[in-house]
Structure formats: structure tokens, C-alpha cells
Design a protein around this motif. Structure first.
Motif, short mmCIF file in Angstrom:
data_model
loop_
_atom_site.label_atom_id
_atom_site.label_comp_id
_atom_site.label_asym_id
_atom_site.label_seq_id
_atom_site.Cartn_x
_atom_site.Cartn_y
_atom_site.Cartn_z
N ALA A 52 5.47 -6.87 0.05
CA ALA A 52 5.46 -5.90 1.14
C ALA A 52 4.25 -4.98 1.07
CB ALA A 52 6.75 -5.08 1.12
N GLY A 53 3.46 -4.92 2.16
CA GLY A 53 2.32 -4.02 2.26
C GLY A 53 1.10 -4.38 1.45
N SER A 54 1.12 -5.51 0.75
CA SER A 54 -0.02 -5.86 -0.11
C SER A 54 -1.27 -6.18 0.73
CB SER A 54 0.32 -7.04 -1.02
OG SER A 54 0.54 -8.19 -0.27
N VAL A 55 -2.42 -5.96 0.10
CA VAL A 55 -3.71 -6.18 0.74
C VAL A 55 -4.52 -7.16 -0.08
CG1 VAL A 55 -5.88 -5.07 1.42
CG2 VAL A 55 -3.72 -3.86 1.75
N THR A 56 -5.12 -8.13 0.59
CA THR A 56 -6.04 -9.08 -0.04
C THR A 56 -7.30 -9.10 0.82
OG1 THR A 56 -4.18 -10.45 -0.77
CG2 THR A 56 -6.36 -11.46 -0.82
N ILE A 57 -8.47 -9.09 0.17
CA ILE A 57 -9.74 -9.12 0.90
C ILE A 57 -10.53 -10.34 0.44
CG2 ILE A 57 -11.87 -7.90 1.49
CD1 ILE A 57 -10.43 -5.28 0.76
N VAL A 58 -10.94 -11.17 1.40
CA VAL A 58 -11.74 -12.35 1.11
C VAL A 58 -13.02 -12.30 1.93
CG1 VAL A 58 -9.80 -13.82 0.44
CG2 VAL A 58 -10.52 -13.75 2.82
N GLU A 59 -14.00 -13.07 1.48
CA GLU A 59 -15.29 -13.13 2.18
C GLU A 59 -15.65 -14.59 2.41
OE1 GLU A 59 -19.18 -10.73 1.34
OE2 GLU A 59 -18.99 -12.34 -0.13
N PRO A 103 3.08 -7.20 6.20
CA PRO A 103 3.92 -6.18 6.84
C PRO A 103 4.83 -5.52 5.80
CG PRO A 103 4.83 -8.34 7.25
CD PRO A 103 3.51 -8.55 6.53
N CYS A 104 5.57 -4.51 6.21
CA CYS A 104 6.44 -3.81 5.27
C CYS A 104 7.54 -4.72 4.71
CB CYS A 104 7.03 -2.54 5.90
SG CYS A 104 7.99 -2.82 7.37
N GLU A 105 7.83 -5.82 5.39
CA GLU A 105 8.81 -6.79 4.87
C GLU A 105 8.15 -7.81 3.94
OE1 GLU A 105 8.17 -7.09 8.44
OE2 GLU A 105 9.27 -5.22 8.68
N GLY A 106 6.83 -8.00 4.06
CA GLY A 106 6.12 -9.00 3.27
C GLY A 106 6.48 -10.42 3.68
N ASN A 107 6.26 -11.36 2.77
CA ASN A 107 6.65 -12.76 2.91
C ASN A 107 5.94 -13.55 4.00
OD1 ASN A 107 8.52 -12.60 0.75
ND2 ASN A 107 9.98 -11.65 2.13
N CYS A 108 4.74 -13.13 4.41
CA CYS A 108 3.96 -13.90 5.38
C CYS A 108 2.92 -14.72 4.62
CB CYS A 108 3.28 -12.97 6.40
SG CYS A 108 4.42 -12.13 7.48
N GLU A 109 3.19 -16.00 4.47
CA GLU A 109 2.26 -16.86 3.74
C GLU A 109 1.04 -17.16 4.59
OE1 GLU A 109 3.96 -20.20 1.81
OE2 GLU A 109 5.66 -19.05 1.05
N VAL A 110 -0.11 -17.31 3.93
CA VAL A 110 -1.39 -17.53 4.60
C VAL A 110 -2.06 -18.74 4.00
CG1 VAL A 110 -3.65 -16.54 5.11
CG2 VAL A 110 -1.64 -15.05 5.02
N GLU A 111 -2.53 -19.65 4.85
CA GLU A 111 -3.29 -20.82 4.42
C GLU A 111 -4.64 -20.79 5.13
OE1 GLU A 111 -2.54 -23.29 2.22
OE2 GLU A 111 -0.67 -22.26 1.72
N PHE A 112 -5.69 -21.25 4.43
CA PHE A 112 -7.02 -21.32 5.01
C PHE A 112 -7.42 -22.75 5.29
CE2 PHE A 112 -7.09 -17.29 2.72
CZ PHE A 112 -7.58 -16.45 3.70
N MET A 143 0.85 -1.16 0.00
CA MET A 143 0.00 0.00 0.00
C MET A 143 0.90 1.23 0.00
SD MET A 143 -3.41 0.15 2.09
CE MET A 143 -3.65 1.48 3.19
N THR A 144 0.74 2.05 -1.02
CA THR A 144 1.58 3.21 -1.16
C THR A 144 0.72 4.45 -1.33
OG1 THR A 144 3.19 1.83 -2.29
CG2 THR A 144 3.47 4.20 -2.49
N GLN A 145 0.93 5.45 -0.52
CA GLN A 145 0.23 6.73 -0.61
C GLN A 145 -1.28 6.56 -0.74
OE1 GLN A 145 2.13 8.73 -3.83
NE2 GLN A 145 4.01 9.07 -2.70
N GLY A 146 -1.86 5.71 0.10
CA GLY A 146 -3.31 5.53 0.11
C GLY A 146 -3.85 4.74 -1.05
N PHE A 166 -0.23 -9.14 9.52
CA PHE A 166 0.64 -10.29 9.75
C PHE A 166 2.04 -9.91 10.17
CE2 PHE A 166 -2.67 -11.83 6.91
CZ PHE A 166 -3.07 -12.94 7.60
N GLN A 167 2.58 -10.70 11.10
CA GLN A 167 3.97 -10.60 11.52
C GLN A 167 4.73 -11.88 11.15
OE1 GLN A 167 5.12 -7.64 12.92
NE2 GLN A 167 3.08 -7.05 12.27
N LYS A 168 3.98 -12.94 10.83
CA LYS A 168 4.57 -14.22 10.44
C LYS A 168 3.54 -15.02 9.64
CE LYS A 168 5.51 -15.79 14.52
NZ LYS A 168 5.93 -16.61 15.65
#
Length: 130
Positions: free
Chosen positions: A107-114, A81-90, A1-4, A55-57
């Protein structure tokens, strides 16, 4: 996420104002800093809920039981987080629309799920943004 501005893995963009609108649409939101390798997100006693996970990990996400005989919806905003690389499994019990979404770990990416609970122990998921 950069500058809003958040940019999804497929190139779509969401401005800061759109993110705020999504978060302030009247659905309760719970912000969590995720330091645990496994978390459970609970459906509310009635209606809808949203979670914003910072996420932190890497993390495995399970869904708590929805209320019996109630159709319920949960929106989850996953933010790297700003470092990125936090994998997520559901949780494997989620039936995805199409396929389980790719969770961007940049780094800083956003994903939205429902997620939707049908009140009979079934969970359905879909990608909203990312």
C-alpha cells in the motif's frame, strides 16, 4: 508513503522534499491515474519526459517508439494505491540493467524506473528507486 517519506523494498528512504526535487527538475511530468490493464508510455518528440502513474488495477506497460537517431530518456514513477496489490509488468523488449526490477505492491509504495531509447529501436531500463 507515510508522512512525506517513501521507503523502497531494499530499505532506502526518500523524503517528500527529495521526491519533489526529482519531479521539479525541469523535465516535463505527466500524471496519470491508471485504470486500464494495458498502457503505452510515449517518448516525447525531443528530449526527456517523466510519468507519474497512480495505479487503480494491475497493468502491463509498453513503451512507444522513440525518435529515430535521438537518445531519449523517460523516468516513470509507479505509485501503489492505499490498498496496494496492483501488479505491474513491462514490455519484454526492454533490456534491463541486471534484471527487471521488483515492483513493490505494498500500500502506497513508490518505485522509480528509467528508460532510455537509443534512437535505433532499442530500449534500456534500470531501477532508480524502490
Amino acid at each position: 508513503m507515510t508522512q512525506g517519506l517513501a521507503k523502497g523494498s531494499l530499505g532506502q528512504e526518500m523524503t517528500g522534499g527529495q521526491i519533489i526535487d526529482r519531479l521539479s527538475a525541469g523535465i516535463p511530468i505527466e500524471n496519470r491515474i491508471v485504470n486500464d490493464p494495458d498502457i503505452t508510455l510515449m517518448f516525447p518528440k525531443a528530449g526527456e519526459i517523466s510519468y507519474r502513474l497512480l495505479f487503480q488495477k494491475a497493468c502491463n506497460i509498453s513503451l512507444g517508439k522513440g525518435q529515430e537517431s535521438q537518445l531519449q530518456r523517460m523516468t516513470v514513477i509507479l505509485q501503489q494505491p492505499c490498498e496496494g496489490n496492483c501488479e505491474v509488468e513491462f514490455d519484454a523488449s526492454v533490456r534491463w540493467h541486471g534484471r527487471q526490477p521488483f515492483i513493490d505492491t505494498r500500500a502506497g509504495s513508490v518505485t522509480i524506473v528509467e528508460f532510455i531509447s537509443d534512437g535505433n529501436g532499442n530500449y534500456y531500463g534500470r531501477l532508480i528507486y524502490g
